[in-house]
Design an enzyme around this catalytic site. Structure first.
Site, PDB file in Angstrom:
ATOM      1  N   GLY A  44      -8.633  -4.565  -2.970  1.00 12.33           N
ATOM      2  CA  GLY A  44      -9.542  -3.896  -2.037  1.00 12.33           C
ATOM      3  C   GLY A  44      -9.289  -4.217  -0.585  1.00 12.33           C
ATOM      4  O   GLY A  44     -10.150  -4.009   0.260  1.00 12.33           O
ATOM      5  N   GLU A  72      -0.510   2.655 -10.393  1.00  8.09           N
ATOM      6  CA  GLU A  72      -1.919   2.449 -10.727  1.00  8.09           C
ATOM      7  C   GLU A  72      -2.722   3.737 -10.738  1.00  8.09           C
ATOM      8  O   GLU A  72      -3.638   3.893 -11.519  1.00  8.09           O
ATOM      9  CB  GLU A  72      -2.546   1.466  -9.725  1.00  8.09           C
ATOM     10  CG  GLU A  72      -2.117   0.049  -9.982  1.00  8.09           C
ATOM     11  CD  GLU A  72      -2.440  -0.877  -8.831  1.00  8.09           C
ATOM     12  OE1 GLU A  72      -2.585  -0.396  -7.688  1.00  8.09           O
ATOM     13  OE2 GLU A  72      -2.528  -2.086  -9.070  1.00  8.09           O
ATOM     14  N   LYS A 217       6.057 -12.666   7.987  1.00  9.66           N
ATOM     15  CA  LYS A 217       7.390 -12.817   8.570  1.00  9.66           C
ATOM     16  C   LYS A 217       8.019 -11.454   8.825  1.00  9.66           C
ATOM     17  O   LYS A 217       7.631 -10.453   8.227  1.00  9.66           O
ATOM     18  CB  LYS A 217       8.273 -13.696   7.699  1.00  9.66           C
ATOM     19  CG  LYS A 217       8.676 -13.129   6.370  1.00  9.66           C
ATOM     20  CD  LYS A 217       9.697 -14.083   5.787  1.00  9.66           C
ATOM     21  CE  LYS A 217       9.977 -13.809   4.330  1.00  9.66           C
ATOM     22  NZ  LYS A 217      10.874 -14.808   3.774  1.00  9.66           N
ATOM     23  N   GLU A 312     -29.300  -0.774  20.534  1.00  4.89           N
ATOM     24  CA  GLU A 312     -30.731  -0.980  20.416  1.00  4.89           C
ATOM     25  C   GLU A 312     -31.487   0.311  20.135  1.00  4.89           C
ATOM     26  O   GLU A 312     -32.430   0.329  19.367  1.00  4.89           O
ATOM     27  CB  GLU A 312     -31.249  -1.598  21.715  1.00  4.89           C
ATOM     28  CG  GLU A 312     -32.122  -2.781  21.494  1.00  4.89           C
ATOM     29  CD  GLU A 312     -32.244  -3.618  22.752  1.00  4.89           C
ATOM     30  OE1 GLU A 312     -32.231  -3.026  23.842  1.00  4.89           O
ATOM     31  OE2 GLU A 312     -32.358  -4.841  22.625  1.00  4.89           O
TER      32      GLU A 312
END
Lengths: 566, 125
Positions: A44, A72, A217, A312
């Protein structure tokens, strides 16, 4: 980000751009061209998405067809998954730009009956690559082979052969692998793929999840070494190079109006510097949003674009509230000059806010940005982190030449001249708003605490919110006291009464003096008349005497003549 | 006891007879004329002749020649033998040298051991 040495530019390895925002920047151009790259991370974390974007963007943006070998998911599942991100995989497949090959390995139906190799996989991949002239290949996730085939030794040797074969083919490959217990990948794929390894991470801290990306790397190339926050949204993955910007942004001498004429006057008569950062701090209800909105309104009125980040209030609320003081923000929203982004800070981590902001700015290209208020970010990070984030925001905005207003709420009881999250030193101008409490009322007072690079007023101004906007009024600065609001008005009235009285007294005195002057003048006139009379009398007396003398002499001589005297 | 054994034996024979009637559809996918491919072809032909005489349909396909078949049939390893019929579908990968495994996987084990002592077999339901 490391700077590239000149030698690298000459001999550097060829890069294959991914098209993923930010990733090409931190990899200095993309993944190593013609070599395999390993993408690893826990379940995930976005491996498949990164791989899919690599293929889809390659095919659609860089004209490099690609093969996606999915171990998959089926082609349809994959297309559905990325359709929500705006990628039309099906169309790319139809136009022979992408091939999706779903490899299904069912462990239960396979029997091993002696020696074998994975030539079937090679042939499939080879056919797919040659079929569309693919330049990019994704194997997601090749580790399924370990689960599907019992003989690990064969799988390992065949994988080694596969990666060499991919290099020979000259395709840029992305191989995904699940994170292992102590290794980067569960089956040690990093042993085979050593050109470029990218690690994705999805961690939860204080109940807030953040995605990060790190280049473990990258042989033969300079690259950013930090953990970079990443974000998955409607446009796919983005990586934010949070520390790649230096302090070498261009500066402008252009000025922009603050939207309040008296405030402009205080700011050297012209307003803020374009591209500067302005902090407005103050206690609750001191009018921070109003001043920020005045600026937004003024920017939009001149035809500029403004992005309003609010943590807000909802856009509707801001529009309604500001309409009450005469700012028609809705008009600008309809014209797409003003865009609101209202979001609770707790929705995601600090870095994600940064990424979202970064993305919106890149997309909307505003002239001004308002962050109202930044203090709410304390919910998702400590002061140090917020400061770090805002530094990046400010650096980024300055680079883009965007004028930014940050509002900061000062909690009651703290020192006014101290911004909540310690960001004042980052700001170019600082407007401080405070409430002055007098007998029975509180009034708003504004002053400029600092304004870099301009001659600015040191005076306090009372600021009054009216139906037609914001007005700045000179406060009554009497002897050692400052009056605002009603006190200012009553003091003013008192002053006026005093002045009237003084004027009347003076007039009276003037009148008295006038009368005195006139009476003295009258006396002076009378005396002068008397003097004149006396003089006249004196002269008359003298002449009579002379006449008398003359007459006497005449009479004497006549007498003598008559007496015939000699 | 004796009747039980004979009943079991009868059932077994019946099952074997049914199996006898079933046709086997087999596909062997190979990659070129390699030594391993040849071994696989030789091995499976031998097994078929010995155990499925007259009731099998074996086709050998070189996926080098027909790469699209590799995708359609989900071939990864080579050689791969697919037992399409009778169901369930099974895959055998390798050079087909492990005859025991193949016979087990093809449900031919019982038929192969027909001559073995029935007592031990019948005890298993």
């Amino acid at each position: 980000m490391q700077t590239q040495s000149p030698a690298k530019k000459l001999t550097g390895i060829a890069k294959c751009p991914t098209g993923i925002r930010g990733l090409d920047e931190i990899t200095d151009g993309g993944l190593p061209k013609g070599r395999p790259t390993l993408i690893c991370g826990a379940a995930g974390c976005g491996k498949t998405l990164l791989a899919t974007e690599f293929i889809v963007r390659g095919a659609s943006e860089f004209n490099e067809p690609g093969v996606f070998m999915a171990f998959e998911e089926t082609g349809k599942e994959l297309a559905d998954n990325v359709a929500s991100l705006g990628f039309d995989l099906a169309s790319l497949i139809r136009h022979k730009k992408v091939v999706v090959d779903h490899v299904r390995i069912e462990r239960s139906e396979i029997e091993e009956t002696g020696e074998y190799d994975l030539e079937g996989l090679f042939i499939r991949l080879g056919a797919a690559i040659d079929g569309i002239g693919a330049k990019r290949v994704v194997l997601d996730s090749i580790e399924e082979l370990f689960a599907g085939l019992p003989n690990q030794a064969i799988v390992r040797s065949e994988l080694r052969r596969l990666f060499l074969w991919l290099k020979d083919k000259g395709v840029t490959a992305v191989i995904t692998g699940e994170q292992g217990e102590k290794t980067l990948t569960r089956h040690g794929l990093e042993e085979y793929i050593s050109d470029c390894v990218i690690f994705l991470d999805h961690r939860v801290n204080n109940q807030i999840a953040t995605r990060r990306l790190r280049i473990v790397k990258y042989r033969g190339s300079a690259h950013g070494t930090n953990e970079y926050p990443t974000l998955i949204d409607q446009q796919g993955l983005s990586v934010l190079p949070i520390s790649s910007l230096g302090l070498n942004y261009p500066v402008s001498t252009e000025r922009v109006s603050s939207g309040i004429s008296r405030l402009d006057a205080m700011l050297g008569g012209k307003g803020y510097f374009k591209g500067s950062s302005i902090l407005i701090s103050g206690t609750a209800g001191s009018g921070k949003t109003s001043i920020a909105s005045a600026f937004a309104n003024s920017v939009c009125q001149r035809g500029g674009r403004c992005l309003y980040w609010s943590s807000e209030e909802s856009p509707g609320q801001i529009v309604r509230d500001m309409a009450s003081i005469g700012f028609d923000l809705d008009r600008h929203v309809r014209k797409n000059l003003l865009r609101f982004h209202s979001i609770r800070p707790t929705l995601y981590g600090l870095e994600n806010h940064l990424v979202v902001l970064h993305k919106m700015v890149t997309e909307f290209r505003p002239d001004a940005l308002i962050m109202d208020p930044i203090t709410n970010l304390t919910a998702v990070g400590n002061d140090e982190e917020i400061k770090g984030m805002l530094t990046r925001v400010i650096d980024f905005l300055k680079n883009e030449g965007i004028t930014a207003i940050f509002t900061s709420l000062t909690a009651g009881g703290t020192i006014l001249e101290q911004s909540e999250v310690g960001v004042s030193s980052l700001m170019d101008a600082w407007l401080l708003l405070s409430m002055v409490q007098s007998a029975s009322e509180r009034n708003r007072v504004l002053y400029l605490l600092k304004s870099r690079g301009m001659d600015h007023s040191n005076q306090m101004r009372e600021f009054v919110l009216t139906g037609n906007g914001i007005e700045l009024v000179d406060v009554y600065a009497g002897l050692g006291t400052v009056y605002t609001g009603a006190a200012r008005l009553s003091q003013k009235a008192r002053d006026e009464a005093d002045a009237l009285e003084r004027r009347q007294t003076e007039e009276r005195r003037q009148r008295d003096l006038d009368m005195e002057r006139r009476s003295l003048q009258a006396q002076l006139d009378a005396l002068q008349t008397r003097l004149a009379n006396i003089t006249a009398e004196q002269e008359l007396g003298l002449s009579l005497e002379k006449q008398r003398d003359d007459a006497g002499q005449r009479a004497e001589s006549q007498m003598a003549r008559a007496r015939k005297a000699d | 006891m004796k009747t039980k054994i004979s009943q079991a034996q009868a059932a077994l024979e019946k099952a074997a007879a049914q199996q006898q009637a079933q046709r086997y559809v087999l596909r062997l996918y190979i990659t070129g004329m390699t030594r391993r491919s040849m071994q696989a072809v030789g091995n499976i032909r031998k097994i078929c002749e010995e155990h499925l005489e007259g009731r099998y349909d074996l086709e050998v396909i070189d996926i080098h020649q027909q790469p699209t078949l590799a995708e359609g049939e989900q071939i990864i390893a080579a050689p791969t033998l697919i037992k399409k019929l009778p169901l369930p579908l099974r895959r055998f990968i390798g050079d087909m040298s492990n005859t025991e495994r193949i016979l087990l996987g093809m449900d031919l084990r019982k038929a192969a051991e027909k001559g073995a002592p029935v007592g031990t077999d019948s005890k298993q339901p």
